[in-house]
Design an enzyme around this catalytic site. Structure first.
Site, short mmCIF file in Angstrom:
data_model
loop_
_atom_site.label_atom_id
_atom_site.label_comp_id
_atom_site.label_asym_id
_atom_site.label_seq_id
_atom_site.Cartn_x
_atom_site.Cartn_y
_atom_site.Cartn_z
N PHE B 205 -7.16 -4.90 2.05
CA PHE B 205 -7.14 -4.14 3.30
C PHE B 205 -7.85 -2.81 3.12
O PHE B 205 -7.66 -2.13 2.11
CB PHE B 205 -5.70 -3.78 3.69
CG PHE B 205 -4.78 -4.94 3.94
CD1 PHE B 205 -4.09 -5.52 2.87
CD2 PHE B 205 -4.58 -5.43 5.21
CE1 PHE B 205 -3.21 -6.58 3.10
CE2 PHE B 205 -3.69 -6.48 5.44
CZ PHE B 205 -3.01 -7.06 4.38
N ASP B 206 -8.58 -2.41 4.12
CA ASP B 206 -9.03 -1.02 4.21
C ASP B 206 -7.80 -0.23 4.65
O ASP B 206 -6.82 -0.80 5.14
CB ASP B 206 -10.16 -0.93 5.24
CG ASP B 206 -10.56 0.50 5.55
OD1 ASP B 206 -10.93 0.78 6.70
OD2 ASP B 206 -10.49 1.36 4.64
#
Lengths: 284, 367
Positions: B205-206
Site C-alpha cells: 500500500f501507498d
C-alpha cells in the site's frame, strides 16, 4: 362456477397466442379493511401497480412495432371479492386505464379451476404463501415482487426473474431435497415450478427477441439462490435452448437474496415453491 | 468506511436462514471436495470484474470496434464458449487468496472468516457460460457472481457487502470510492505470475491518500515539501484520518492475527507492506503512530524519501500494489509490478507534480 366479464375498454387479445396471466385483485387494488357499504370512489392502488404499468409499456411497444402482434400480455384480474364489490373493481380498472382484458369473479375454492379453464400461463400474487400453495396444487404461479423502494422502482421496463435453482436442477437434487426433510407437498411445489417454467420461458424468450440488446422494455434475469455455479451455468444453457437469452444473472451460493432483489426490483419473480418465506416478504 | 462489515440484525430472518441452510446442504451433499462459501457478513469479500480476472483484450476489441451485438455473437459461439479465457491481471491475487483460505480452513475448519471472491461484471448474462467454464477450468473458488447486463455494479457491491472492488474501468472504481467502498483500477502488466509467491499473499500500500486521507498530500501540493515536513512533525501525535483502503488493511490484519493465535506468525501466508514517498526521519513517525492508534500492524514499512518506488516493488513482488498517483503506478508497471490505482484525493488533479488544469492554461497562453 365463475363469472367472466370482458373489459369493454380494452381490445381483447387472442388468448391462444397471448401470454395469459392472472393477477389477484388484492395485488392490483389495495384490499380495504373497512368496506364502506355502497362506496363508489376508485379503489386505492395496490402493490402490483407498477407491474400493470410495465406490462402496458411492453404491449404498447410490441403493437407499435407490429399492429397485428398477437404475442402480447393478456391480463385476467382474479377476484374472490363479494358481489357488491365487482362493479367497483371494474370501474376502478377503467379509472386507472389498466390493461386488463377480463375480470374473473369466483369463490376462493373455485379459483384453481378458473385458472385452469382459462388456460392461464401464470398466476401472479404478491403473497408468497399463495404462490407456493398454487404451485403445490399444480398451478403455474410466480410472485409479484413488492416494489417498495421508490428509488429503484421501474414502470417503463418489465422485469422477469427466473429461478436457476429450479431450471438447472437435476433428479439427484430433488432426491437430496427429500432427504433434507422437505415434505412431498413442498416438493410438489418445486416440481410444478420446474414443469411449468418452460412454456413461460419460451414465450418470454420470443417476446424478448422482438427487441434489441439495449433499450428493451422487457428485461429478463436468472437468480440462483442456493445451488452451485454449475447449476447456474446449466440453467443459462437450458434457457438458451428454449430461446431465452437472459440479460442479468445472479448466483448467490446461499448469500441473502433480498439485498440483490431490492436492487433488481423484479416485477415477476419465479420461486422454487419450497418455502413459506415469511421473513422474505417482511424484508421488502 | 469505519466498519469492516455493517452488522444488520434485521438481516437474520427465516427466509435468509432457509436460503443458507439449503445452500449448505447443497455443497455438503456434493461429492466434490469444494468448500462451502462463507456468509457474506463473516467474510472478507473481494469483487473482481471479468476483465481483471481474465484476459479479455481480444473480446474487448470486438466490443469496442464492432459493437455489443457482434461481441455477444462472438462470445456465444460454441467453439469459443468452451475455450478457457487466459488469466488476467487479478488472477495471481485470486490464487493467493485461495491459498490463504486453505491455510485458514486447516487451522479453523468451522470458521467463516475467510476471503470470499465474487465475480462482479456488467457483462450480459450470456457471457456467463464462458466465464463459468473458465472458472471451472482453473478450479477457482468463485461461487458468487453478479452479471448486471449493463447496469452499474455499484449497488450490487454494497448488496454483496464488498470489502474491495477491482476493475479495469476507472469510472466505476471512482464511483465505488465515492460510495465508501475500497476500490482500485487494475492495469495489465507483464507476465509476472511465475515470479510471484504461491505460498504467501503480498499486498503493498501507498500511505497518503490510500491508507490515510489526502490531508497531508494537500499540504505538499499546495505549500511545498518544507511546509509538509514542518507540519507532519508538529502534528506527529495527531493520527491522520483514514483513507479508502484502511478498512481493507484492517480486514487483512484480522486474518493475520488468526495465524498468530496459532503460533504461525513466521509462516503467516499474508504479508503487508507500506511503500511511501515519505522519509523516515522527517515525516515517517506520524504514519507509524497513526497505524498504532488504529490498532493496525503493517509487516514492513518502507520510507523512500522521494526515491522511485519501482525498483523496491520489483524486489517485493506483491500480488497487488495500491497507489493514488498514476506516476507511481506507471513506474511500478514498467518494472513488472501488478499495480492498482486508487482514484482518490488531490493526487487526481496532478500529473508528475504539476496541477493538470494549470498545464492546460500554460499551453493556451503560449499560443
Amino acid at each position: 362456477m365463475d363469472s367472466m366479464v370482458r373489459n369493454p375498454d380494452v381490445k381483447q387479445r387472442d388468448a391462444a397466442q397471448a401470454v395469459v396471466v392472472a393477477v389477484s385483485s388484492d395485488a392490483i387494488f389495495d384490499p380495504e379493511v373497512e368496506q364502506v357499504h355502497g362506496a363508489t370512489e376508485p379503489l386505492r392502488k395496490g402493490d402490483a401497480f407498477s407491474f400493470m404499468k410495465a406490462i402496458q409499456v411492453v404491449n404498447e411497444r410490441l403493437l407499435t412495432m407490429n399492429s397485428d402482434e398477437t404475442l402480447l400480455f393478456d391480463v385476467i384480474l382474479l377476484s374472490n371479492d363479494s358481489e357488491e364489490k365487482h362493479s367497483r373493481i371494474i370501474a376502478s380498472a377503467k379509472h386507472y386505464g389498466l390493461d386488463i382484458g377480463r375480470f374473473c369473479f369466483c369463490n376462493k375454492e373455485d379459483s384453481i379451476e378458473s385458472l385452469q379453464s382459462n388456460k392461464v400461463k401464470l398466476f401472479l400474487s404478491t403473497d408468497t404463501k399463495d404462490v407456493c400453495k398454487a404451485l403445490q396444487k399444480g398451478v403455474p404461479a410466480a410472485l409479484l415482487f413488492r416494489q417498495t423502494d421508490p428509488h429503484h422502482q421501474t414502470e417503463d421496463q418489465l422485469k422477469v426473474v427466473f429461478s436457476g435453482d429450479v431450471i438447472g436442477s437435476s433428479e439427484e437434487m430433488l432426491h437430496g431435497l427429500r432427504e433434507q426433510g422437505f415434505t412431498e407437498t413442498q416438493l410438489q411445489g418445486f416440481k410444478t415450478a420446474k414443469g411449468s417454467v418452460k412454456e413461460f420461458a419460451v414465450l418470454m424468450g420470443e417476446m424478448r427477441r422482438r427487441f434489441g440488446l439495449e433499450g428493451s422494455p422487457l428485461c429478463t434475469g436468472l437468480m440462483t439462490v442456493w445451488s452451485s455455479r454449475d447449476v447456474c451455468a446449466s440453467a443459462l444453457k437450458t434457457l438458451r435452448g428454449w430461446g431465452l437469452l437472459v440479460d442479468e444473472a445472479f448466483c448467490m451460493a446461499g448469500a441473502p437474496r433480498s439485498p440483490i432483489l431490492n436492487l433488481v426490483q423484479p416485477h415477476i419473480l419465479c420461486l422454487d415453491g419450497l418455502y413459506h418465506m415469511e421473513g422474505f416478504t417482511a424484508m421488502s | 468506511m469505519s466498519e469492516i462489515k455493517p452488522t444488520d440484525t434485521a438481516a437474520t430472518n427465516a427466509g435468509e436462514e432457509n436460503d443458507w441452510a439449503a445452500s449448505k446442504y447443497f455443497s455438503d451433499s456434493l461429492k466434490t471436495k469444494k468448500p462451502k462459501p462463507p456468509k457474506p457478513q463473516n467474510a472478507v469479500t473481494i469483487a473482481v470484474s471479468s476483465r481483471t480476472l481474465f484476459n479479455m483484450v481480444e473480446e474487448r476489441k470486438i466490443y469496442e470496434e464492432e459493437g455489443v451485438e457482434k461481441y455477444m455473437a462472438h462470445m456465444n459461439q460454441q467453439k469459443h464458449e468452451n475455450e478457457p479465457l487466459m488469466p488476467g491481471v487479478a488472477f495471481p491475487l485470486v490464487k493467493a487468496l485461495m491459498t490463504v483460505n486453505s491455510r485458514l480452513r486447516q487451522l479453523y475448519p468451522d470458521s467463516e472468516e475467510l476471503f470470499d471472491i465474487v465475480l462482479m461484471t456488467n457483462n450480459h448474462a450470456q457471457v456467463g457460460v464462458r466465464l463459468i467454464n473458465s472458472i471451472n477450468h482453473y478450479d477457482l473458488t468463485i461461487e458468487r457472481f453478479c452479471m448486471t447486463g449493463g447496469q452499474s455494479p455499484i449497488g450490487y457491491l454494497k448488496a454483496y457487502m464488498t470489502n474491495l472492488y477491482l476493475s479495469k474501468d476507472g469510472e466505476k472504481v471512482t464511483e465505488a470510492i465515492k460510495e465508501g467502498i475500497a476500490a482500485a483500477t487494475m492495469f495489465t502488466s507483464g507476465d509476472v505470475e511465475n515470479q510471484l509467491s504461491d505460498t504467501q499473499l503480498k499486498v503493498a500500500f501507498d500511505g497518503d491518500a490510500v491508507l490515510f486521507s489526502d490531508e497531508s498530500e494537500i499540504i505538499v501540493k499546495q505549500c511545498g515539501l518544507d511546509m509538509f515536513f514542518e507540519h507532519e512533525q508538529e502534528f506527529e501525535n495527531i493520527p491522520l484520518k483514514q483513507g479508502p483502503l484502511k478498512c481493507f488493511l484492517e480486514a487483512l490484519g484480522k486474518l493475520q492475527r488468526k495465524f498468530y493465535a496459532k503460533n504461525e506468525r513466521m509462516t503467516c501466508p499474508i504479508r503487508t507492506y507500506l511503500v511511501t514517498a515519505r522519509s523516515a526521519a522527517s515525516s515517517g513517525a506520524r504514519v507509524l503512530k497513526t497505524l498504532r492508534s488504529w490498532g493496525l500492524e503493517i509487516d514492513e514499512a518502507l520510507f523512500l524519501a522521494g526515491a522511485p518506488k519501482g525498483p523496491l516493488l520489483q524486489k517485493i513482488r506483491p500480488h497487488i500494489f495500491f497507489d493514488d498517483q498514476m506516476f507511481h503506478i506507471e513506474g511500478a508497471k514498467e518494472l513488472g509490478t501488478i499495480a492498482a490505482h486508487v482514484p482518490y484525493g488531490i493526487g487526481q488533479k496532478y500529473h508528475k507534480g504539476e496541477l493538470i488544469e494549470q498545464t492546460v492554461k500554460d499551453v493556451k497562453d503560449k499560443k
